[in-house]
Design a protein around this motif. Structure first.
Motif, PDB file in Angstrom:
ATOM      1  N   LEU A 155       1.124  -1.010   0.389  1.00  0.00           N
ATOM      2  CA  LEU A 155      -0.181  -0.069  -0.050  1.00  0.00           C
ATOM      3  C   LEU A 155       0.927   1.411   0.156  1.00  0.00           C
ATOM      4  CD1 LEU A 155      -2.757   1.370   0.519  1.00  0.00           C
ATOM      5  CD2 LEU A 155      -2.572   1.462   2.871  1.00  0.00           C
ATOM      6  N   CYS A 156       0.814   2.183  -0.672  1.00  0.00           N
ATOM      7  CA  CYS A 156       1.378   2.903  -0.612  1.00  0.00           C
ATOM      8  C   CYS A 156       0.786   4.300  -1.194  1.00  0.00           C
ATOM      9  CB  CYS A 156       2.022   3.010  -2.799  1.00  0.00           C
ATOM     10  SG  CYS A 156       3.665   2.028  -2.850  1.00  0.00           S
ATOM     11  N   VAL A 157       1.784   5.612  -0.990  1.00  0.00           N
ATOM     12  CA  VAL A 157       0.566   6.778  -0.345  1.00  0.00           C
ATOM     13  C   VAL A 157       1.479   7.875  -0.707  1.00  0.00           C
ATOM     14  CG1 VAL A 157       1.524   7.179   2.068  1.00  0.00           C
ATOM     15  CG2 VAL A 157      -0.995   8.225   1.624  1.00  0.00           C
ATOM     16  N   THR A 158       1.128   9.067  -1.793  1.00  0.00           N
ATOM     17  CA  THR A 158       1.989   9.769  -2.285  1.00  0.00           C
ATOM     18  C   THR A 158       2.429  10.349  -0.808  1.00  0.00           C
ATOM     19  OG1 THR A 158       1.342   9.585  -4.439  1.00  0.00           O
ATOM     20  CG2 THR A 158       1.913  11.537  -3.554  1.00  0.00           C
ATOM     21  N   ALA A 159       4.124  10.892  -0.760  1.00  0.00           N
ATOM     22  CA  ALA A 159       4.251  11.751   0.675  1.00  0.00           C
ATOM     23  C   ALA A 159       5.136  13.064   0.323  1.00  0.00           C
ATOM     24  CB  ALA A 159       6.040  11.319   1.635  1.00  0.00           C
ATOM     25  N   GLY A 160       5.480  13.145  -0.823  1.00  0.00           N
ATOM     26  CA  GLY A 160       6.075  14.132  -1.330  1.00  0.00           C
ATOM     27  C   GLY A 160       6.400  14.427  -2.791  1.00  0.00           C
ATOM     28  N   VAL A 161       5.971  15.252  -3.359  1.00  0.00           N
ATOM     29  CA  VAL A 161       6.480  16.001  -4.895  1.00  0.00           C
ATOM     30  C   VAL A 161       7.293  16.970  -5.570  1.00  0.00           C
ATOM     31  CG1 VAL A 161       5.502  16.488  -7.156  1.00  0.00           C
ATOM     32  CG2 VAL A 161       3.693  15.373  -5.456  1.00  0.00           C
ATOM     33  N   LYS A 162       8.379  17.566  -5.724  1.00  0.00           N
ATOM     34  CA  LYS A 162       8.872  18.094  -5.927  1.00  0.00           C
ATOM     35  C   LYS A 162       9.558  18.249  -7.937  1.00  0.00           C
ATOM     36  CE  LYS A 162      12.142  19.075  -2.926  1.00  0.00           C
ATOM     37  NZ  LYS A 162      12.406  20.639  -2.770  1.00  0.00           N
ATOM     38  N   HIS A 163       8.977  19.216  -8.109  1.00  0.00           N
ATOM     39  CA  HIS A 163       9.592  19.519  -9.570  1.00  0.00           C
ATOM     40  C   HIS A 163      10.665  20.866 -10.119  1.00  0.00           C
ATOM     41  CE1 HIS A 163       8.066  20.652 -13.525  1.00  0.00           C
ATOM     42  NE2 HIS A 163       8.146  21.440 -13.849  1.00  0.00           N
ATOM     43  N   LEU A 164      11.465  19.942 -10.565  1.00  0.00           N
ATOM     44  CA  LEU A 164      13.161  20.460 -10.332  1.00  0.00           C
ATOM     45  C   LEU A 164      13.317  21.165 -12.405  1.00  0.00           C
ATOM     46  CD1 LEU A 164      14.430  17.994  -8.534  1.00  0.00           C
ATOM     47  CD2 LEU A 164      13.532  20.558  -7.322  1.00  0.00           C
ATOM     48  N   VAL A 165      14.646  22.467 -12.388  1.00  0.00           N
ATOM     49  CA  VAL A 165      14.345  21.991 -13.602  1.00  0.00           C
ATOM     50  C   VAL A 165      16.093  22.249 -13.474  1.00  0.00           C
ATOM     51  CG1 VAL A 165      14.310  24.353 -15.620  1.00  0.00           C
ATOM     52  CG2 VAL A 165      12.729  23.728 -13.842  1.00  0.00           C
ATOM     53  N   GLY A 166      16.251  21.828 -14.361  1.00  0.00           N
ATOM     54  CA  GLY A 166      17.985  22.433 -14.563  1.00  0.00           C
ATOM     55  C   GLY A 166      18.423  20.438 -14.617  1.00  0.00           C
ATOM     56  N   THR A 167      19.082  20.165 -14.799  1.00  0.00           N
ATOM     57  CA  THR A 167      20.502  18.939 -15.637  1.00  0.00           C
ATOM     58  C   THR A 167      21.243  18.287 -14.020  1.00  0.00           C
ATOM     59  OG1 THR A 167      22.118  19.772 -16.109  1.00  0.00           O
ATOM     60  CG2 THR A 167      20.657  18.835 -17.943  1.00  0.00           C
ATOM     61  N   SER A 168      21.218  19.660 -13.806  1.00  0.00           N
ATOM     62  CA  SER A 168      22.027  18.968 -12.741  1.00  0.00           C
ATOM     63  C   SER A 168      21.138  18.873 -11.527  1.00  0.00           C
ATOM     64  CB  SER A 168      22.725  20.219 -11.500  1.00  0.00           C
ATOM     65  OG  SER A 168      22.538  21.529 -11.580  1.00  0.00           O
ATOM     66  N   ASN A 169      19.917  19.371 -10.925  1.00  0.00           N
ATOM     67  CA  ASN A 169      18.917  18.883 -10.125  1.00  0.00           C
ATOM     68  C   ASN A 169      17.886  17.575 -10.638  1.00  0.00           C
ATOM     69  OD1 ASN A 169      20.117  21.111  -8.934  1.00  0.00           O
ATOM     70  ND2 ASN A 169      18.334  22.422  -9.729  1.00  0.00           N
ATOM     71  N   CYS A 170      17.881  17.595 -11.614  1.00  0.00           N
ATOM     72  CA  CYS A 170      17.703  16.203 -12.589  1.00  0.00           C
ATOM     73  C   CYS A 170      18.245  15.474 -12.708  1.00  0.00           C
ATOM     74  CB  CYS A 170      16.551  16.114 -13.631  1.00  0.00           C
ATOM     75  SG  CYS A 170      14.960  17.985 -13.753  1.00  0.00           S
ATOM     76  N   SER A 171      18.813  14.542 -11.106  1.00  0.00           N
ATOM     77  CA  SER A 171      19.464  13.140 -11.198  1.00  0.00           C
ATOM     78  C   SER A 171      18.808  12.094 -11.603  1.00  0.00           C
ATOM     79  CB  SER A 171      19.808  12.983 -10.112  1.00  0.00           C
ATOM     80  OG  SER A 171      19.029  12.801  -9.119  1.00  0.00           O
ATOM     81  N   TRP A 172      17.118  12.270 -11.332  1.00  0.00           N
ATOM     82  CA  TRP A 172      15.767  11.131 -11.581  1.00  0.00           C
ATOM     83  C   TRP A 172      14.797  11.850 -11.823  1.00  0.00           C
ATOM     84  CZ3 TRP A 172      12.351  10.100  -8.446  1.00  0.00           C
ATOM     85  CH2 TRP A 172      11.557  10.375  -7.062  1.00  0.00           C
ATOM     86  N   ALA A 173      13.530  10.837 -12.356  1.00  0.00           N
ATOM     87  CA  ALA A 173      12.655  11.869 -12.781  1.00  0.00           C
ATOM     88  C   ALA A 173      11.824  10.306 -12.945  1.00  0.00           C
ATOM     89  CB  ALA A 173      12.161  12.251 -14.106  1.00  0.00           C
ATOM     90  N   SER A 174      10.523  10.927 -11.969  1.00  0.00           N
ATOM     91  CA  SER A 174       9.069   9.595 -11.811  1.00  0.00           C
ATOM     92  C   SER A 174       8.570   9.441 -13.209  1.00  0.00           C
ATOM     93  CB  SER A 174       8.383   9.875 -10.810  1.00  0.00           C
ATOM     94  OG  SER A 174       8.421  10.226  -9.390  1.00  0.00           O
ATOM     95  N   CYS A 175       8.425  10.151 -14.227  1.00  0.00           N
ATOM     96  CA  CYS A 175       8.245   9.313 -15.814  1.00  0.00           C
ATOM     97  C   CYS A 175       9.436  10.160 -16.507  1.00  0.00           C
ATOM     98  CB  CYS A 175       6.724   9.710 -15.431  1.00  0.00           C
ATOM     99  SG  CYS A 175       5.975   8.700 -16.828  1.00  0.00           S
ATOM    100  N   ARG A 176       9.094   9.404 -17.305  1.00  0.00           N
ATOM    101  CA  ARG A 176       9.480  10.916 -18.683  1.00  0.00           C
ATOM    102  C   ARG A 176       9.079   9.831 -19.684  1.00  0.00           C
ATOM    103  NH1 ARG A 176      15.873   9.745 -19.022  1.00  0.00           N
ATOM    104  NH2 ARG A 176      15.934   7.639 -17.708  1.00  0.00           N
ATOM    105  N   GLU A 177       9.004  10.291 -20.970  1.00  0.00           N
ATOM    106  CA  GLU A 177       8.774   9.655 -21.916  1.00  0.00           C
ATOM    107  C   GLU A 177       9.576  10.100 -23.249  1.00  0.00           C
ATOM    108  OE1 GLU A 177       5.225  11.831 -24.073  1.00  0.00           O
ATOM    109  OE2 GLU A 177       3.637  10.731 -21.988  1.00  0.00           O
ATOM    110  N   GLY A 178      10.265   8.862 -23.483  1.00  0.00           N
ATOM    111  CA  GLY A 178      11.587   8.859 -23.896  1.00  0.00           C
ATOM    112  C   GLY A 178      12.456   8.162 -22.851  1.00  0.00           C
ATOM    113  N   CYS A 179      13.565   7.316 -23.102  1.00  0.00           N
ATOM    114  CA  CYS A 179      14.900   6.843 -22.591  1.00  0.00           C
ATOM    115  C   CYS A 179      16.228   7.366 -22.538  1.00  0.00           C
ATOM    116  CB  CYS A 179      14.647   5.265 -22.049  1.00  0.00           C
ATOM    117  SG  CYS A 179      12.953   4.449 -21.944  1.00  0.00           S
TER     118      CYS A 179
END
Length: 322
Positions: free
Chosen positions: A61-85
């Motif tokens: 059972l999962c519950v969303t605990a936090g969300v962050k929207h970041l900009v910049g390649t240095s900040n985006c070490s991972w993303a929950s979802c992205r179209e294009g691998c």
């Protein structure tokens, strides 16, 4: 006299069959190789990763605990979802979840069903750590936000007295966190899971409990892996084996059989036993004709000289009768 043009010999049925068979195996080898190279990053590697990560088939059972929207390649070490691998990340959305194990683990089946049926609004069910999930961050981003680590949200495996089995896990739609429409649509994914307090079933990894995915079908995953390997790889090796056999056996034998008449002609010309028919336009016919004409002219001149030497002389004076 012009040489006679040689008409091409039409190929036999066996030669046509051999040509089309060889061409088919060449194309099969090329397409199999490119198909395998295409399937490695998109099917084979994710399928193996899903197996090696050992996701628990019993949903948690999962519950969303936090969300962050970041900009910049240095900040985006991972993303929950992205179209294009394969594309670089310049803008990303990171979803963190807390989860507890399913009814076969630490909670009862009744409690599990009640948690699934409850309203997804956060105000009707106050989860631990949610009051400050917007103002606080997780340890890996707390320093970037100017926070002290003690003020960051707790992450990792929790003790037996905790409500959650793991807090601050990263949420992905699949093990790679990426895909292509229509199989994966990140807009639909974020619309379903981005709201803090949403409840849903998820699957956690036994190797890395900090990774959680929303969809898991091990049967389909294994089937895709089998198809991606069992079709292009044997097709490629079968094509290579046939082409190797054809090159060293079939075509090599034909080349040797074609060279044998040429070698026989060369030997005949060297020994003077050339039995080829002489045509009026051939060089041999011209040489023989010229030789015959020369001998005929010499014979005529010789006969003429013999005739003149044997004939009686003619007197030039006339006799007068008395």
């Amino acid at each position: 006299m012009a040489d006679e043009e040689k008409l091409p010999i039409p190929p036999t049925l066996l030669e046509k069959l051999l040509f089309y068979t060889t061409a088919s195996f060449v194309l099969l080898a090329i397409f199999s190789l490119f198909a395998f190279l295409f399937l490695v990053p998109f099917v084979i590697e994710p399928a193996f990763t899903t197996i090696f990560m050992q996701f628990d088939l019993n949903p948690a059972l999962c519950v969303t605990a936090g969300v962050k929207h970041l900009v910049g390649t240095s900040n985006c070490s991972w993303a929950s979802c992205r179209e294009g691998c394969t594309k670089d990340l310049f803008e990303c959305t990171q979803i963190r979840v807390n989860y507890k194990l399913g009814p076969d683990s630490n909670i009862s089946a009744t409690e599990y069903e009640n948690l699934i049926r409850m309203d997804r609004a956060i105000r009707e069910y106050e989860y631990e750590n949610y009051d400050s999930s917007v103002d606080r961050a997780y340890p890996e981003t707390a320093e970037e936000d100017g926070m002290d680590l003690p003020d960051a949200l707790p992450t990792g495996l929790q003790g037996n007295d905790s409500e959650w089995y793991f807090t601050g896990a990263r949420l992905f739609p699949n093990v790679k966190g990426c895909g292509y429409p229509p199989i994966l649509n990140c807009t639909i994914f974020f619309g379903k899971y981005i709201k803090v307090g949403n409840n849903y079933t998820c699957y956690h990894s036994k190797v890395d409990p900090g990774i959680v995915i929303t969809e898991l079908d091990m049967w389909q995953n294994t089937l895709n892996l089998v198809y991606a390997i069992a079709i292009p790889v044997p097709s490629f090796f079968i094509s290579v084996i046939y082409l190797t056999f054809a090159y060293f056996k079939i075509y090599n034998t034909e080349a040797e059989s074609e060279q044998e008449p040429l070698q026989g002609d060369a030997e005949a010309m060297a020994t003077g036993d050339d039995e080829k028919p002489i045509t009026p336009g051939s060089d041999t016919f011209r040489e023989d004709l010229a030789c015959f004409g020369h001998e005929l002219r010499l014979a005529i001149e010789k006969d003429k000289e013999g005739f003149e030497s044997n004939s009686p002389p003619i007197s030039n004076s006339a006799s007068l009768s008395g």
